[in-house]
Design an enzyme around this catalytic site. Structure first.
Site, PDB file in Angstrom:
ATOM      1  N   ARG A  99      11.683  72.064  17.519  1.00  0.00           N
ATOM      2  CA  ARG A  99      10.492  72.532  18.235  1.00  0.00           C
ATOM      3  C   ARG A  99      10.831  72.693  19.707  1.00  0.00           C
ATOM      4  O   ARG A  99      11.892  72.275  20.175  1.00  0.00           O
ATOM      5  CB  ARG A  99       9.334  71.529  18.071  1.00  0.00           C
ATOM      6  CG  ARG A  99       9.651  70.153  18.633  1.00  0.00           C
ATOM      7  CD  ARG A  99       8.429  69.303  18.874  1.00  0.00           C
ATOM      8  NE  ARG A  99       8.762  67.926  19.184  1.00  0.00           N
ATOM      9  CZ  ARG A  99       9.207  67.484  20.359  1.00  0.00           C
ATOM     10  NH1 ARG A  99       9.401  68.333  21.355  1.00  0.00           N
ATOM     11  NH2 ARG A  99       9.480  66.210  20.550  1.00  0.00           N
ATOM     12  N   GLY A 101       9.911  71.772  23.804  1.00  0.00           N
ATOM     13  CA  GLY A 101       9.519  70.552  24.508  1.00  0.00           C
ATOM     14  C   GLY A 101      10.626  69.517  24.566  1.00  0.00           C
ATOM     15  O   GLY A 101      11.738  69.724  24.092  1.00  0.00           O
ATOM     16  N   ASP A 102      10.282  68.382  25.157  1.00  0.00           N
ATOM     17  CA  ASP A 102      11.241  67.306  25.388  1.00  0.00           C
ATOM     18  C   ASP A 102      11.030  66.208  24.348  1.00  0.00           C
ATOM     19  O   ASP A 102      10.722  66.488  23.199  1.00  0.00           O
ATOM     20  CB  ASP A 102      11.080  66.784  26.820  1.00  0.00           C
ATOM     21  CG  ASP A 102      12.336  66.148  27.376  1.00  0.00           C
ATOM     22  OD1 ASP A 102      12.698  65.054  26.911  1.00  0.00           O
ATOM     23  OD2 ASP A 102      12.953  66.728  28.290  1.00  0.00           O
ATOM     24  N   ILE A 103      11.143  64.964  24.749  1.00  0.00           N
ATOM     25  CA  ILE A 103      11.050  63.850  23.812  1.00  0.00           C
ATOM     26  C   ILE A 103       9.621  63.324  23.728  1.00  0.00           C
ATOM     27  O   ILE A 103       8.877  63.343  24.720  1.00  0.00           O
ATOM     28  CB  ILE A 103      12.009  62.703  24.206  1.00  0.00           C
ATOM     29  CG1 ILE A 103      12.207  61.725  23.041  1.00  0.00           C
ATOM     30  CG2 ILE A 103      11.537  61.990  25.476  1.00  0.00           C
ATOM     31  CD1 ILE A 103      13.405  60.800  23.230  1.00  0.00           C
ATOM     32  N   CYS A 202       7.940  63.461  27.270  1.00  0.00           N
ATOM     33  CA  CYS A 202       7.921  64.897  27.577  1.00  0.00           C
ATOM     34  C   CYS A 202       8.709  65.215  28.846  1.00  0.00           C
ATOM     35  O   CYS A 202       8.476  66.241  29.497  1.00  0.00           O
ATOM     36  CB  CYS A 202       6.480  65.419  27.687  1.00  0.00           C
ATOM     37  SG  CYS A 202       5.518  65.151  26.187  1.00  0.00           S
TER      38      CYS A 202
END
Length: 243
Positions: A99, A101-103, A202
């Site tokens: 996906r 985005g970040d974490i 994020c």
């Protein structure tokens, strides 16, 4: 011809990898059908009959996950602040995924929504898609007397986004191919927020994370939240939910 019907599925508490695989199956089936229909249309003789009776499906999945950290394609691995021993201690797992985005963190008490939609059935604008999902959460929070909004430059839903008390209550990350979506949003209802201390959520290291439970000072009926959120998603997208 557009298909506004959306099959709703509640997968309950489900292992993240199992849910990811199930999403990929539904996503892949939709993309393949869409490609096949497009190829038939291109191959049909002028004036030939179209496959008007064959429509691409749509799904809306709700679930929860056991403790897991997921890293999006644009994320940095160092935003996970745990090593393997730390993950084991927290009984959590970690997945780099496909996906945007970040974490982020998923766990019990967090409502996860995975819309697997052919946006050709609704609107082909990924930014509008994200804003519409945010609006559904914002409207849901309003029913609990909470004013929420957006933080400029970031996806997701925030409280007090215009001041130093800004805190995130819903994270988002999606994948879209041929206008078919997967992944979605993670809404902190009764989530254990301590798990966010082990990541840079994020990729944002100077803002807090919150939950509906924290804001209201009480545990919230998750099934009630599900029904409210489902209603707002269906209204905003103009869906016909099929249980």
């Amino acid at each position: 011809m557009k298909n506004k019907k959306v099959v709703f599925q509640d997968w309950g508490l489900i292992d993240y990898k199992e849910a990811w695989d199930r999403q990929e199956t539904l996503f892949g089936q939709t993309v393949r059908l869409k490609t096949e229909l497009r190829n038939r249309q291109l191959a049909a003789p002028a004036g030939g009959e179209a496959d008007e009776d064959i429509l691409t499906p749509n799904y809306l999945v709700f679930c929860q996950h056991p403790h897991v950290y997921t890293l999006g394609k644009s994320g940095k691995p160092e935003h996970l602040l745990l090593d393997e021993a730390g993950l084991k201690e927290k009984e959590a797992v970690y997945y780099p995924i496909n996906r945007g985005g970040d974490i982020t963190y998923h766990g019990p008490g967090q409502l996860v929504a995975y819309p697997i939609l052919d946006l050709d059935n609704f609107f082909t604008d990924i930014h509008l898609y994200l804003r519409t999902l945010e609006e559904a959460v914002i409207n849901t929070l309003a029913e609990y007397g909470i004013t929420a909004g957006r933080y400029p430059g970031y996806t997701g839903v925030w409280l007090d986004a215009d001041n130093e008390r800004a805190r995130k209550i819903c994270a988002m990350g999606v994948r879209c191919s041929r206008w078919v979506t997967m992944h979605g949003l993670a809404f902190n209802v009764n989530a254990n927020l301590d798990y966010f201390n082990s990541i840079v959520p994020c990729g944002i290291d100077d803002k807090d994370v919150t939950s509906l439970q924290r804001e209201l000072g009480r545990e919230v009926d998750l099934n009630e939240v599900k029904e409210i959120l489902k209603r707002h998603i269906s209204v905003l997208f103009g869906m016909e939910i099929v249980e």
